[in-house]
Design an enzyme around this catalytic site. Structure first.
Site, mmCIF file in Angstrom:
data_model
loop_
_atom_site.group_PDB
_atom_site.id
_atom_site.type_symbol
_atom_site.label_atom_id
_atom_site.label_comp_id
_atom_site.label_asym_id
_atom_site.label_seq_id
_atom_site.Cartn_x
_atom_site.Cartn_y
_atom_site.Cartn_z
ATOM 1 N N LEU A 407 -67.334 -21.359 28.817
ATOM 2 C CA LEU A 407 -66.871 -20.284 29.708
ATOM 3 C C LEU A 407 -67.780 -19.073 29.661
ATOM 4 C CD1 LEU A 407 -63.083 -20.394 28.780
ATOM 5 C CD2 LEU A 407 -64.059 -21.036 30.974
ATOM 6 N N GLY A 411 -70.747 -11.394 21.892
ATOM 7 C CA GLY A 411 -71.329 -11.036 20.605
ATOM 8 C C GLY A 411 -70.768 -11.888 19.478
ATOM 9 N N ASP A 526 -63.529 -1.118 22.109
ATOM 10 C CA ASP A 526 -64.514 -1.845 22.916
ATOM 11 C C ASP A 526 -63.908 -2.261 24.260
ATOM 12 O OD1 ASP A 526 -66.997 -2.851 23.477
ATOM 13 O OD2 ASP A 526 -66.698 -4.753 22.430
#
Ligand SMILES: Nc1ncnc2c1ncn2[C@@H]1O[C@H](COP(=O)(O)OP(=O)(O)OP(=O)(O)O)[C@@H](O)[C@H]1O
Length: 720
Positions: A407, A411, A526
């Site tokens: 997919l 990181g 994030d």
């Protein structure tokens, strides 16, 4: 939205013999998706001439307001029908008491039921409960409350019926009929002041009179009272109420509601002890409740008769009632302690000392044990209650991690789609051995995700830890991540304005849950478009909790010397000084919101100089905003479907979130409120980084390296 208006026409005005042709403003009628029928001036959409939501009858729909428009004096309240088939105004109404911020159901002019859930919370506030969001605000324009369902497809309404019942109803599609969610007044103790002054109503007093005088109070009319009629209430046994007498202590009554706050005084940021001492110092103070909240405790104190008191079987507040020394829990010794009690104290002092030492030891031991358990819970790495998947199960599900099932890559490592033998689709995140992110992030994500559950957070189904392999198993999101839509030339038009707006609201609610509504305070650190996943119905779900941090207790800000995150989304105080808080998430949310509206990637065109992108993007939005041309940033492919006012509002909220100073940025609860309600918005100040553009970029938002600022050294920046 349905709209209909009139063609442009002109009218001649006579000035003596001369005529002048003047354009007329053309009203436009519009039926909004909320059900609000509005009449607006075509020249200026903001000018609402009339709207049906200002003229309530017996029904309160989601997004309607109940309260007072301070500017126009317009009261928003509900009135029952006269009878089931007669819509003329009946005798019941449901309205806000502006002085105490409480909602009351009235029968004529008599209070009939009190909704005791609102008044003592910090205003504005927004709470989510049982898939509904309720909010209340008080500003110079209006004081009012509203509600809406977290499920946009749910059809719901609140109605005051002709028999004086306030009902919350939901439409049941299967049965094609309205179903009652709750109604009031319903139970014996519900009617307002059922036991009158200074007495509590206990619905569970089986076979007993449900009314009971508060400690230190006695029935005003004993004969009436003993006939099980509480209408006369109770009076204090103490002589005179204007002086303290010997009422030097308090008795704490647990599981209580908050009595009518009409005459109560509210003290903000006061601990329970401060609240108690303040009440003790003031002889007219008869009771207090200390209300704990994440933002700080507050103190409610009463100085006259206590009304509408209810005892719950569980939960509720502690109501501390002022009583004489002999009834008090911890009486003050200075004045009220009698000679007899001093004798008792002396006699029992030795035994007491031994007992006290024993208790201190037990307390220390328990505290230590609890601390150890707590530390263990916080640092433990084994995922409690999380299903483990065997490696062979995952290999079979993903066809041995075949490239066809891949997919994407982040990181953390690669992400594969899989299908379990029971037919369930899954997404498998496989920690790469070469990943910059490592075991710590893996463990953080597992630990956090087992404790969190919200419809706008992606669900972790389990994990697989075997040998060198470490994997996280998620529910599969068929529409993948938001960036694959908004930044993709071919797919961006699939997200019209309505879908984008719903996505924005979903992200805001998910973040509000992390910051405020979950049992932990979590900073995501994030948030970005690729970390927002979309399910089959395009509902947004926040993912990727590897960088997240938990804040315990009152902690609201932290520092790190390892700045991790993604350029373009990092707030200045985090990128520069490693300071992170809920407000750094709010900054990322603002950037994301502006990206969703504009379709422009904040760190898009030249990743080698992401800081420059961010500045350019901010400057562009800010300049257009100042020139009142902000709508020019809107992604051209949503223009056919967008609602200019709503979109402009979103841009303004985005700009409020990306302001330079974290203190100026709104909290996520304020953001959710601003997105859902048409309250007046503050004007945003210049966005972050724009002010600093005259400095050398690398001094400010460099791409890599080390920064030093005052006492803080940033030793590592890990940006993506
Ligand atoms: N549960 C899921 N269902 C469907 N697709 C997913 C799921 N989780 C991740 N993906 C896809 O895998 C891609 C990589 O996800 P991942 O979270 O590992 O990295 P990222 O967010 O793109 O980058 P980074 O690790 O830098 O934050 C995503 O962009 C998304 O398209």
């Amino acid at each position: 939205m349905l709209e209909f208006g009139m063609q442009n026409y002109q009218k001649k005005r006579w000035f003596g013999l001369q005529t002048e042709t003047i354009p007329l403003m053309i009203p436009l009628a519009s039926l909004q998706s909320t059900g609000n029928f509005i009449l607006i001036q075509e020249e200026n959409n903001k000018n609402i001439l009339w709207q049906s939501f200002d003229h309530l009858t017996d029904t309160f729909l989601p997004h309607m307001k109940l309260g007072l428009n301070r500017r126009t004096g317009l009261n928003w309240y509900l009135t029952s029908w006269k009878s089931l088939d007669d819509p003329e105004s009946g005798e019941y109404s449901y309205r806000l008491d502006v002085n105490s911020s409480q909602f009351f159901l009235y029968r004529g002019s008599t209070r009939y039921w009190r909704n005791g859930d609102w008044p003592w919370k910090k205003v504005p506030f927004i709470v989510s409960f049982d898939m509904y969001t309720y909010s209340f605000w008080d500003n110079e324009d209006e004081i009012c409350g509203t509600y809406f369902s977290d499920d946009a497809n749910k059809i719901t309404r609140v109605v005051v019926n002709d028999s004086g019942s306030l009902q919350h109803l939901e439409w049941n599609v299967a049965d094609s009929q309205w179903k009652e969610v709750w109604s009031a007044p319903k139970y014996q103790c519900d009617p307002y002041g059922h036991c009158s002054a200074n007495s509590k109503c206990s619905p569970d007093n089986v076979n007993k009179f449900e009314c009971e005088c508060l400690p230190g109070y006695e029935p005003k009319s004993p004969t009436v009272w003993y006939q099980r009629n509480g209408s006369d209430g109770c009076k204090s046994k103490a002589v005179g109420s204007s002086h303290c007498g010997n009422r030097e202590g308090f008795l704490k009554m647990t599981n209580m509601n908050v009595p009518d706050t009409s005459g109560a005084r509210l003290g903000e940021n006061m601990s329970e002890t401060e609240c108690k001492n303040a009440c003790l110092r003031d002889c007219s103070c008869v009771a207090f409740v200390s209300i704990e909240a994440k933002e700080g405790s507050s103190c409610l104190a009463w100085h006259e008769d206590l009304m509408d008191i209810l005892e719950y079987t569980e939960s509720g507040y502690n109501l501390s009632v002022r009583v004489t020394d002999d009834l008090a829990e911890n009486p003050r010794t200075s004045k009220g302690v009698t000679r007899k009690r001093i004798m008792h104290a002396v006699i029992f002092s030795f035994a007491g000392l031994a007992l006290l030492l024993g208790m201190i030891f037990a307390y220390w031991w328990l505290k230590k044990k609890r601390k150890l358990r707590y530390e263990h819970e916080e640092t433990r790495t084994e995922p409690a209650d999380l299903p483990f998947y065997h490696l062979s199960t995952i290999i079979a599900a993903t066809d041995n991690f075949s490239p066809a099932n891949k997919l994407g890559e982040g990181g953390f490592g690669s992400v594969h789609m899989g299908r379990l033998s029971n037919g369930q689709n899954i997404a498998v995140k496989r920690l790469s051995k070469s990943s910059g992110q490592g075991v710590v992030e893996f463990e953080t994500e597992v630990m956090l995700m087992t404790k969190l559950q919200h419809r706008n957070l992606v669900k972790l189904l389990g994990c697989c830890i075997q040998g060198e392999e470490k994997m996280l198993i998620y529910e599969y999101m068929p529409n993948k991540s938001l960036d694959s839509f908004i930044f993709d030339q071919a797919k961006r038009s699939l997200l019209d304005w309505r879908k984008r707006f719903d996505i924005i609201i979903g992200i805001a609610r998910g973040l509000l849950y992390l910051h405020q509504d979950s049992r932990l305070r979590i900073i995501h650190r994030d948030l970005k478009a690729s970390n927002v996943l979309l399910d089959v119905e395009m509902n947004s779900k926040i993912s990727d909790f590897g960088m997240a941090r938990i804040f315990n207790g009152d902690k609201i800000q932290d520092k790190t010397n390892r700045v991790v995150g993604t350029f373009g989304y990092m707030s200045p105080e985090y990128a520069l000084f490693g300071k992170f808080s809920t407000k750094s998430d709010v900054f990322s949310f603002g950037v994301l919101l502006l990206e969703i509206v504009s379709g422009m990637k904040n760190n898009g065109c030249c990743p080698e100089n992401a800081s420059m992108n961010l500045i350019e993007h901010m400057i562009q939005v800010w300049n257009l905003w100042r020139e009142e041309r902000a709508l020019e940033i809107v992604d051209s492919c949503i223009k056919p479907s967008y609602i200019p006012d709503e979109t402009l509002r979103c841009i303004q909220i985005g700009l409020l979130c990306v302001q330079e100073r974290d203190k100026d940025r709104p909290t996520m609860s304020a953001v959710v409120l601003m997105l859902n309600c048409e309250i007046a918005l503050p004007s945003p100040k210049e966005p972050a980084y724009v002010l600093r553009r005259n400095y050398k970029d690398t001094d400010l938002i460099g791409t890599q390296g080390s920064y030093s600022e005052n006492e803080m050294n940033i030793t590592e920046i890990v940006a993506r």
